[in-house]
Design a protein around this motif. Structure first.
Motif, PDB file in Angstrom:
ATOM      1  N   ALA A 121       0.693  -1.267   0.155  1.00 19.64           N
ATOM      2  CA  ALA A 121      -0.081   0.088  -0.065  1.00 19.64           C
ATOM      3  C   ALA A 121       0.720   1.013  -0.096  1.00 19.64           C
ATOM      4  O   ALA A 121       0.891   2.127   0.987  1.00 19.64           O
ATOM      5  CB  ALA A 121      -0.841   0.007   1.129  1.00 19.64           C
ATOM      6  N   PRO A 122       1.583   1.413  -1.135  1.00 14.27           N
ATOM      7  CA  PRO A 122       2.727   2.549  -1.098  1.00 14.27           C
ATOM      8  C   PRO A 122       2.014   3.813  -0.930  1.00 14.27           C
ATOM      9  O   PRO A 122       3.052   4.797  -0.614  1.00 14.27           O
ATOM     10  CB  PRO A 122       3.280   2.216  -2.368  1.00 14.27           C
ATOM     11  CG  PRO A 122       2.460   1.548  -3.283  1.00 14.27           C
ATOM     12  CD  PRO A 122       1.694   0.571  -2.464  1.00 14.27           C
ATOM     13  N   GLY A 123       0.862   4.032  -1.378  1.00 13.28           N
ATOM     14  CA  GLY A 123       0.257   5.378  -1.276  1.00 13.28           C
ATOM     15  C   GLY A 123      -0.500   5.907   0.132  1.00 13.28           C
ATOM     16  O   GLY A 123      -1.043   6.980   0.189  1.00 13.28           O
ATOM     17  N   ALA A 170       0.161 -10.638  10.606  1.00 13.39           N
ATOM     18  CA  ALA A 170       0.959  -9.796   9.506  1.00 13.39           C
ATOM     19  C   ALA A 170       0.683  -9.782   8.326  1.00 13.39           C
ATOM     20  O   ALA A 170       0.564  -9.014   7.631  1.00 13.39           O
ATOM     21  CB  ALA A 170       2.345  -9.727  10.194  1.00 13.39           C
ATOM     22  N   SER A 171       0.272 -11.304   8.066  1.00 10.87           N
ATOM     23  CA  SER A 171       0.134 -11.455   6.650  1.00 10.87           C
ATOM     24  C   SER A 171      -1.315 -11.144   6.122  1.00 10.87           C
ATOM     25  O   SER A 171      -1.570 -10.517   5.217  1.00 10.87           O
ATOM     26  CB  SER A 171       0.520 -12.999   6.325  1.00 10.87           C
ATOM     27  OG  SER A 171       1.566 -13.431   6.785  1.00 10.87           O
ATOM     28  N   LEU A 172      -2.133 -11.205   7.276  1.00  6.04           N
ATOM     29  CA  LEU A 172      -3.607 -10.986   6.895  1.00  6.04           C
ATOM     30  C   LEU A 172      -3.803  -9.439   6.851  1.00  6.04           C
ATOM     31  O   LEU A 172      -4.298  -8.801   5.958  1.00  6.04           O
ATOM     32  CB  LEU A 172      -4.435 -11.406   7.867  1.00  6.04           C
ATOM     33  CG  LEU A 172      -5.967 -11.305   7.984  1.00  6.04           C
ATOM     34  CD1 LEU A 172      -6.443 -12.080   6.678  1.00  6.04           C
ATOM     35  CD2 LEU A 172      -6.669 -11.570   9.093  1.00  6.04           C
ATOM     36  N   LEU A 230      -5.031  -4.452   4.036  1.00  4.61           N
ATOM     37  CA  LEU A 230      -4.828  -3.093   3.868  1.00  4.61           C
ATOM     38  C   LEU A 230      -4.116  -3.059   2.534  1.00  4.61           C
ATOM     39  O   LEU A 230      -3.850  -1.580   2.274  1.00  4.61           O
ATOM     40  CB  LEU A 230      -3.736  -2.880   5.054  1.00  4.61           C
ATOM     41  CG  LEU A 230      -4.281  -3.023   6.352  1.00  4.61           C
ATOM     42  CD1 LEU A 230      -3.445  -2.638   7.500  1.00  4.61           C
ATOM     43  CD2 LEU A 230      -5.684  -2.418   6.537  1.00  4.61           C
ATOM     44  N   ALA A 231      -4.062  -3.989   1.570  1.00  9.21           N
ATOM     45  CA  ALA A 231      -3.168  -3.615   0.423  1.00  9.21           C
ATOM     46  C   ALA A 231      -4.233  -2.672  -0.384  1.00  9.21           C
ATOM     47  O   ALA A 231      -5.339  -2.369  -0.359  1.00  9.21           O
ATOM     48  CB  ALA A 231      -2.952  -4.822  -0.308  1.00  9.21           C
ATOM     49  N   GLN A 282      -4.106   1.398  11.364  1.00  6.84           N
ATOM     50  CA  GLN A 282      -4.551   0.214  11.029  1.00  6.84           C
ATOM     51  C   GLN A 282      -4.017  -1.036  11.561  1.00  6.84           C
ATOM     52  O   GLN A 282      -4.554  -1.939  12.091  1.00  6.84           O
ATOM     53  CB  GLN A 282      -4.673   0.048   9.478  1.00  6.84           C
ATOM     54  CG  GLN A 282      -5.532   1.174   8.732  1.00  6.84           C
ATOM     55  CD  GLN A 282      -6.916   0.910   8.930  1.00  6.84           C
ATOM     56  OE1 GLN A 282      -7.281   0.150   9.869  1.00  6.84           O
ATOM     57  NE2 GLN A 282      -7.618   1.387   7.862  1.00  6.84           N
ATOM     58  N   LEU A 283      -2.697  -1.066  11.669  1.00  6.47           N
ATOM     59  CA  LEU A 283      -1.971  -2.247  12.145  1.00  6.47           C
ATOM     60  C   LEU A 283      -2.325  -2.111  13.938  1.00  6.47           C
ATOM     61  O   LEU A 283      -2.273  -3.628  14.205  1.00  6.47           O
ATOM     62  CB  LEU A 283      -0.477  -2.177  12.128  1.00  6.47           C
ATOM     63  CG  LEU A 283       0.168  -2.276  10.781  1.00  6.47           C
ATOM     64  CD1 LEU A 283       1.682  -1.936  10.586  1.00  6.47           C
ATOM     65  CD2 LEU A 283      -0.229  -3.851  10.589  1.00  6.47           C
TER      66      LEU A 283
END
Length: 535
Positions: A424-426, A461-463, A468-469, A435-436
């Protein structure tokens, strides 16, 4: 437990991970006859405890004593694929000797090899039939059977040996629904000492006791998982009430301490004013001032001590409340309108011969079920674009993300935060951190390197990285997501998916988990993909 019937006795057991982190420090534990479900969070040492009992690990201190023979079915089972089934079952020597005798060879070595096991093949076939493996020939090799069948073969070998103590570590992880039912029946019929580590709710409904491993200590609860959870709910409600009482006491003690300070200040002002007015002899005023200060000082110290005691009681009360938080995250951008096409499979053929034609629409929650080896994982890999179809066409109409069984989607050298930002670079860093936190990675935890995470943390973390991608996934594929997760992590996964508004396609044999997701459609893969009745 009664000493005369105790079969496993652990005294003063200490053990540490290779990096020096202590797992157990002076653990005392006794396990007697019956079926015990050993539960606990990921990373608390459940598998390690079984290996210590089985003698596969040596304790740093203390003793482990076991009455009788031990049988251990480990979680990660690796067998030589070239070995024959009768070798895995431990009957190859007796079986070969029996065949030689039947062929007329009178060598005494053959009789010695057979011993009392003249009915070894009959008993073996009865055991295999009990576990649904009657179709497997004794001369086949391990490489010719599925992963789930391999687990059941190893269990059959243990049952044939008839150990006094049976240790099972997540035995249902790779089993399909039919195989699970066979294993449940075997566990229900067991009459010796059995200790099973599992997150499988249906399996844990067949035990006599629950042993809850937490912070290096074991607490016992009589009954099944449901009875344990009921008792724990009552206990936690009482603990939360104690926290509220302790918090109120701390607030009261703070108020009384402030009042004590105010009284001390008031007496000091009065003594100073009296001294300045000189209405009494100087010596009397000094004595009165000193007495007032000492009295007020003692009063203040008393209240400070009471406040500290109240804080200690609050800390003790808080420690009794479990911090098994649920994931709560708002994911509005994953929403899919009803009846919008999400996925189309048109005459798709995948490796191993499975074929699929279907269409997913809107926010459907679809369960993909079927026996081991039917091709569920292969179909998901094909839908995700990791494998090309052998024939037919796969069309994905919305952004898709895939969480495979192996959980290898993250870069282990990067932090949790950097992994999420890569997908999610933006997104602003502070928003990602916020969010985390909802995925239970709070304060400095997002900066932790993925390679140092426990199994349950790695899964969260994977989920988080997937959900959030960018773009937000409107189709989520999950392959056996509850494998190797503790009960708390399964609850966290279920609560996270409750917030997900897109379409779900989940391959799983975990029926309680699937039912908890609110599955709207069931698909069975058995050669052809077909609609199934709800399970």
């Amino acid at each position: 437990m009664v000493a005369a019937t105790t079969h496993i006795t652990i005294s003063g057991l200490s053990y540490s991970w290779p990096d020096g982190t202590p797992v157990f420090d002076g653990l005392d534990l006794a396990i007697g006859p019956g079926r015990t479900g050993l539960i606990g969070l990921n990373g608390t040492g459940k598998s390690t405890l079984l290996k210590l009992i089985a003698g596969e690990f040596a304790p740093a201190a203390g003793t482990v004593r076991v009455t009788g023979e031990i049988g251990h079915l480990p979680q990660n089972l690796t067998l030589d694929t070239t070995r024959r089934v009768d070798e895995v079952l431990g009957i190859a020597r007796a079986r070969a000797a029996l065949h030689a005798i039947e062929a007329g060879d009178p060598d005494e070595a053959h009789f010695a090899a057979v011993g009392e096991d003249w009915d070894i093949e009959e008993r073996t076939r009865a055991t295999l039939d009990q576990l649904g493996l009657s179709h497997i020939g004794l001369d086949r090799t391990v490489g010719q059977v599925s992963g789930g069948e391999t687990v059941l073969l190893r269990l059959a070998a243990l049952l044939l040996r008839g150990p006094d103590v049976l240790l099972l570590d997540e035995p249902t992880n790779n089993l399909d629904l039919d195989a699970r039912q066979r294993l449940y029946a075997a566990v229900s019929a067991w009459r010796g000492v059995l200790v099973v580590v599992s997150h499988d709710r249906e399996l844990l409904e067949r035990v006599d006791h629950i042993a809850d491993l937490r912070a290096g200590e074991v607490r016992w609860f009589g009954g099944t998982l449901a009875e344990y959870e009921e008792a724990l709910t009552v206990e936690q409600e009482a603990a939360e009430r104690m926290v509220r009482v302790a918090e109120a006491d701390v607030r009261r003690q703070k108020r009384e301490l402030i009042e004590a300070h105010d009284k001390l200040a008031g007496r000091t002002r009065m003594a100073k004013k009296a001294f300045e007015n000189k209405k009494e002899p100087r010596a009397v005023m000094r004595m009165r001032k000193r007495t007032a200060q000492e009295s007020a000082g003692k009063h203040r110290i008393m209240h400070e001590e009471r406040l500290e005691q109240a804080r200690e009681r609050l800390t003790e009360a808080e420690s009794a409340v479990r911090d098994d938080d649920e994931i709560r995250v708002d994911l509005p951008f994953t929403a899919v309108p009803p009846r919008r096409r999400v996925l189309s499979l048109d005459g798709v053929a995948v490796r191993y011969g499975a074929r699929a034609t279907t269409e997913l629409q809107g926010p459907e929650r679809v369960a993909l079920v079927g026996r081991n080896g039917a091709g569920k994982t292969t179909l998901l890999n094909t839908v995700a674009g990791e494998l090309p179809p052998e024939a037919g066409e796969v069309t994905v109409h919305v952004p898709l993300r895939y969480l495979p069984q192996r959980l290898d989607i993250l870069d282990e050298s990067l932090s949790i935060l950097d992994n999420v930002r890569a997908l999610a670079p933006g997104t602003d860093q502070q928003r990602v951190r916020a969010q985390l936190a909802r995925f239970l990675f709070r304060k400095e935890r997002p900066d932790q390197r993925v390679g140092t995470l426990s199994g349950g943390e790695r899964f969260r973390a994977s989920l988080a990285a997937l959900m959030l991608a960018e773009p937000a996934p409107q189709l989520l594929l999950l392959d056996e997501p509850t494998n190797n997760l503790d009960l708390s992590s399964v609850r966290q996964l279920t609560s996270a998916l409750a917030s997900y508004r897109g379409a779900l396609l989940v391959a799983s044999h975990d029926l309680p988990f699937l039912r908890g997701l609110g599955i709207t459609r069931w698909l069975r893969l058995d050669g052809e993909l077909s609609e199934s009745e709800p399970l």
